[in-house]
Design a protein around this motif. Sequence first.
Motif, PDB file in Angstrom:
ATOM      1  N   ARG A 384       0.839  -1.206   0.000  1.00  0.00           N
ATOM      2  CA  ARG A 384       0.000   0.000   0.000  1.00  0.00           C
ATOM      3  C   ARG A 384       0.873   1.255   0.000  1.00  0.00           C
ATOM      4  O   ARG A 384       0.579   2.223  -0.704  1.00  0.00           O
ATOM      5  N   ARG A 385       1.933   1.263   0.790  1.00  0.00           N
ATOM      6  CA  ARG A 385       2.832   2.430   0.799  1.00  0.00           C
ATOM      7  C   ARG A 385       3.534   2.595  -0.542  1.00  0.00           C
ATOM      8  O   ARG A 385       3.830   3.713  -0.963  1.00  0.00           O
ATOM      9  N   LEU A 386       3.792   1.484  -1.192  1.00  0.00           N
ATOM     10  CA  LEU A 386       4.489   1.558  -2.473  1.00  0.00           C
ATOM     11  C   LEU A 386       3.664   2.306  -3.530  1.00  0.00           C
ATOM     12  O   LEU A 386       4.219   2.799  -4.512  1.00  0.00           O
ATOM     13  N   CYS A 387       2.377   2.422  -3.301  1.00  0.00           N
ATOM     14  CA  CYS A 387       1.528   3.145  -4.257  1.00  0.00           C
ATOM     15  C   CYS A 387       1.977   4.601  -4.414  1.00  0.00           C
ATOM     16  O   CYS A 387       1.746   5.219  -5.460  1.00  0.00           O
ATOM     17  N   GLY A 388       2.610   5.169  -3.383  1.00  0.00           N
ATOM     18  CA  GLY A 388       3.072   6.550  -3.453  1.00  0.00           C
ATOM     19  C   GLY A 388       4.504   6.710  -3.917  1.00  0.00           C
ATOM     20  O   GLY A 388       5.024   7.826  -3.984  1.00  0.00           O
ATOM     21  N   PHE A 389       5.143   5.597  -4.246  1.00  0.00           N
ATOM     22  CA  PHE A 389       6.543   5.597  -4.684  1.00  0.00           C
ATOM     23  C   PHE A 389       6.605   5.954  -6.167  1.00  0.00           C
ATOM     24  O   PHE A 389       5.893   5.389  -6.992  1.00  0.00           O
ATOM     25  N   THR A 390       7.455   6.900  -6.528  1.00  0.00           N
ATOM     26  CA  THR A 390       7.730   7.194  -7.939  1.00  0.00           C
ATOM     27  C   THR A 390       9.241   7.165  -8.145  1.00  0.00           C
ATOM     28  O   THR A 390      10.012   7.040  -7.191  1.00  0.00           O
ATOM     29  N   ALA A 391       9.665   7.309  -9.379  1.00  0.00           N
ATOM     30  CA  ALA A 391      11.101   7.321  -9.668  1.00  0.00           C
ATOM     31  C   ALA A 391      11.786   8.504  -9.010  1.00  0.00           C
ATOM     32  O   ALA A 391      12.993   8.469  -8.749  1.00  0.00           O
ATOM     33  N   GLN A 392      11.028   9.561  -8.714  1.00  0.00           N
ATOM     34  CA  GLN A 392      11.617  10.786  -8.177  1.00  0.00           C
ATOM     35  C   GLN A 392      11.366  10.981  -6.682  1.00  0.00           C
ATOM     36  O   GLN A 392      12.155  11.622  -5.999  1.00  0.00           O
ATOM     37  N   HIS A 395       9.925   7.800  -1.493  1.00  0.00           N
ATOM     38  CA  HIS A 395      10.709   6.644  -1.046  1.00  0.00           C
ATOM     39  C   HIS A 395      10.667   6.464   0.474  1.00  0.00           C
ATOM     40  O   HIS A 395      10.727   5.335   0.961  1.00  0.00           O
ATOM     41  N   GLU A 396      10.584   7.574   1.215  1.00  0.00           N
ATOM     42  CA  GLU A 396      10.745   7.493   2.663  1.00  0.00           C
ATOM     43  C   GLU A 396       9.727   6.587   3.351  1.00  0.00           C
ATOM     44  O   GLU A 396      10.109   5.754   4.186  1.00  0.00           O
ATOM     45  N   PRO A 397       8.411   6.713   3.073  1.00  0.00           N
ATOM     46  CA  PRO A 397       7.459   5.829   3.764  1.00  0.00           C
ATOM     47  C   PRO A 397       7.735   4.351   3.514  1.00  0.00           C
ATOM     48  O   PRO A 397       7.473   3.516   4.382  1.00  0.00           O
ATOM     49  N   VAL A 398       8.269   4.037   2.353  1.00  0.00           N
ATOM     50  CA  VAL A 398       8.590   2.648   2.046  1.00  0.00           C
ATOM     51  C   VAL A 398       9.913   2.257   2.701  1.00  0.00           C
ATOM     52  O   VAL A 398      10.029   1.198   3.328  1.00  0.00           O
ATOM     53  N   ARG A 399      10.922   3.137   2.597  1.00  0.00           N
ATOM     54  CA  ARG A 399      12.229   2.853   3.186  1.00  0.00           C
ATOM     55  C   ARG A 399      12.121   2.609   4.690  1.00  0.00           C
ATOM     56  O   ARG A 399      12.864   1.788   5.255  1.00  0.00           O
ATOM     57  N   ASP A 400      11.202   3.301   5.362  1.00  0.00           N
ATOM     58  CA  ASP A 400      11.056   3.168   6.820  1.00  0.00           C
ATOM     59  C   ASP A 400      10.676   1.756   7.255  1.00  0.00           C
ATOM     60  O   ASP A 400      10.786   1.427   8.440  1.00  0.00           O
ATOM     61  N   ILE A 424       2.906   8.422 -14.325  1.00  0.00           N
ATOM     62  CA  ILE A 424       2.727   8.396 -12.869  1.00  0.00           C
ATOM     63  C   ILE A 424       1.267   8.189 -12.490  1.00  0.00           C
ATOM     64  O   ILE A 424       0.941   7.403 -11.595  1.00  0.00           O
ATOM     65  N   ALA A 425       0.369   8.896 -13.170  1.00  0.00           N
ATOM     66  CA  ALA A 425      -1.050   8.782 -12.841  1.00  0.00           C
ATOM     67  C   ALA A 425      -1.570   7.376 -13.148  1.00  0.00           C
ATOM     68  O   ALA A 425      -2.343   6.795 -12.362  1.00  0.00           O
ATOM     69  N   GLN A 426      -1.151   6.821 -14.258  1.00  0.00           N
ATOM     70  CA  GLN A 426      -1.569   5.473 -14.614  1.00  0.00           C
ATOM     71  C   GLN A 426      -1.037   4.462 -13.615  1.00  0.00           C
ATOM     72  O   GLN A 426      -1.742   3.537 -13.201  1.00  0.00           O
ATOM     73  N   LYS A 427       0.215   4.650 -13.223  1.00  0.00           N
ATOM     74  CA  LYS A 427       0.835   3.760 -12.250  1.00  0.00           C
ATOM     75  C   LYS A 427       0.104   3.807 -10.916  1.00  0.00           C
ATOM     76  O   LYS A 427      -0.228   2.776 -10.312  1.00  0.00           O
ATOM     77  N   ALA A 428      -0.203   5.009 -10.428  1.00  0.00           N
ATOM     78  CA  ALA A 428      -0.879   5.156  -9.145  1.00  0.00           C
ATOM     79  C   ALA A 428      -2.267   4.530  -9.173  1.00  0.00           C
ATOM     80  O   ALA A 428      -2.679   3.834  -8.226  1.00  0.00           O
ATOM     81  N   ASP A 429      -3.000   4.743 -10.243  1.00  0.00           N
ATOM     82  CA  ASP A 429      -4.351   4.179 -10.353  1.00  0.00           C
ATOM     83  C   ASP A 429      -4.299   2.660 -10.357  1.00  0.00           C
ATOM     84  O   ASP A 429      -5.086   1.998  -9.656  1.00  0.00           O
ATOM     85  N   LEU A 430      -3.365   2.091 -11.106  1.00  0.00           N
ATOM     86  CA  LEU A 430      -3.238   0.637 -11.169  1.00  0.00           C
ATOM     87  C   LEU A 430      -2.876   0.058  -9.816  1.00  0.00           C
ATOM     88  O   LEU A 430      -3.443  -0.957  -9.383  1.00  0.00           O
ATOM     89  N   MET A 431      -1.954   0.703  -9.113  1.00  0.00           N
ATOM     90  CA  MET A 431      -1.504   0.179  -7.828  1.00  0.00           C
ATOM     91  C   MET A 431      -2.577   0.287  -6.755  1.00  0.00           C
ATOM     92  O   MET A 431      -2.748  -0.622  -5.933  1.00  0.00           O
TER      93      MET A 431
END
Length: 497
Positions: A384-392, A395-400, A424-431
């Motif tokens: 679920r946290r990975l849904c907010g991860f992008t290439a840019q 990262h922090e919520p996932v790294r924690d 990014i929008a397509q990725k977020a919607d899919l996740m």
Amino acid sequence: MSTAFDTPTSANPHPAAPDLKWVNSFAGLGADFYTELAPSPLPSPYWVGRNRALARELGLHDQWLESAETLAALTGNQPLAGSRPLASVYAGHQFGVWAGQLGDGRAILLGELETPRGPQEIQLKGAGKTPYSRMGDGRAVLRSSIREFLCSEAMHGLGIATTRALCVTGSDAAVRREEIETAAVVTRTAPSFIRFGHFEHFSYRNKPAQLKALADYVIARFYPDCREARQPYAALLQAVSERTAHMMAAWQAVGFCHGVMNTDNMSILGLTIDYGPFQFLDAFDPGHICNHSDDHGRYAYNKQPNMAYWNLFCLGQALLPLIENQEDALAALESYKTVFPQALQARMRAKLGLPDEHESDGQLIESTFRLLASNKVDYTIFWRRLCGFTAQSGHEPVRDLFFDLESFNAWALQYSERLAPVDIAQKADLMLKSNPKYVLRNHLGEEAIQAAKLKDFSQVDTLLTLLQAPFDEHPGQDSFAGFPPDWASSIAISCSS
């Protein structure tokens, strides 16, 4: 005359009283397949949980699931007009050992109901002794009934093929397990409750006529395309193998452990069936065993896909008298080995937010699993946290979630490079549509059970609402999506229910 699918009128004030539209096609197979008998009543029943959304899907008006008459009928205390209660006979391999004749030891099929979703079998689980109860009492207890009620709807909310539960009723009647508990009845529904074990029963007893009648019934009702195949029974085996492969991919992707994948607990329709010692993973451990009765880890999380194939092989053996050619049977089973990895990879790509396939995806998926396992990361929260991860960013919520930051950083770089060309929008919607926020963790079920023992069913209702829409945010309910408490690891779930 009003029916259960109409709004009740003043001339007919009791919505449970009208005739339901029963089909009872399974009963048409004949007495070799079942024993007709009535459920055994329970004293002073009460509602524990009601699935109003499912009732509406079945075409039943809300008042029907509110009435005292329905409460009595779905506890097994009075018959529903037009139903034809029976317990079916089947056999099975349990923990890899041939167990011989089994059957509905505490489940009674009321019949098949015509609904807007097509014919649906209505079954009472925990409705008393049957000729197949062996040494059992034919009852289900409150804790296991609540777990099945909630988890079957959770799986449906996740988009995973499953039986479903219309309601749970309870009674203060005592039931002896490891300790004295109270009785409950789950009303569950499915297009069919036929299992691999039904075919095994007639095959092992050398009853080819009954085996053929059962296979023809299943093909006619659920796999009509198989009738046109060169070898219809091999086509049936292949179709079941492919449905099972898709179900297993869904289980593995969401981190679901069934716990008791015996052949008598495998649906011929590829449905998740018989919720006993199940669990959704907390910390990711590929070898996790959710069933404390599984001493050797036969049904550990990472073994489930192979166990499904083993069960399908048993089904193939049972169907061999009809298929006749062993090569045809083996070819039908091979479809599982193709469909499962493809289906799992497709689901994992969606969880990673990858709309298109790339040759490196398999390696990325494997490295993700290895990273989660080595860091014992919470499975649901990670995704679920990975849904907010992008290439840019993000990262922090996932790294924690990780203690091995060097390994995480290396993985994050690999993942970021794969994400670079993705919108990014397509990725977020899919996740967000692939990674649930809410699953039925063991501690959530346990808290609802303990409250229900005190006649407080509010947590059952709350969990049902969340689990029916597990990908939504549900503001104010974040506590149901948090990390499990320390005591959750001490919850022991076994085959006793």
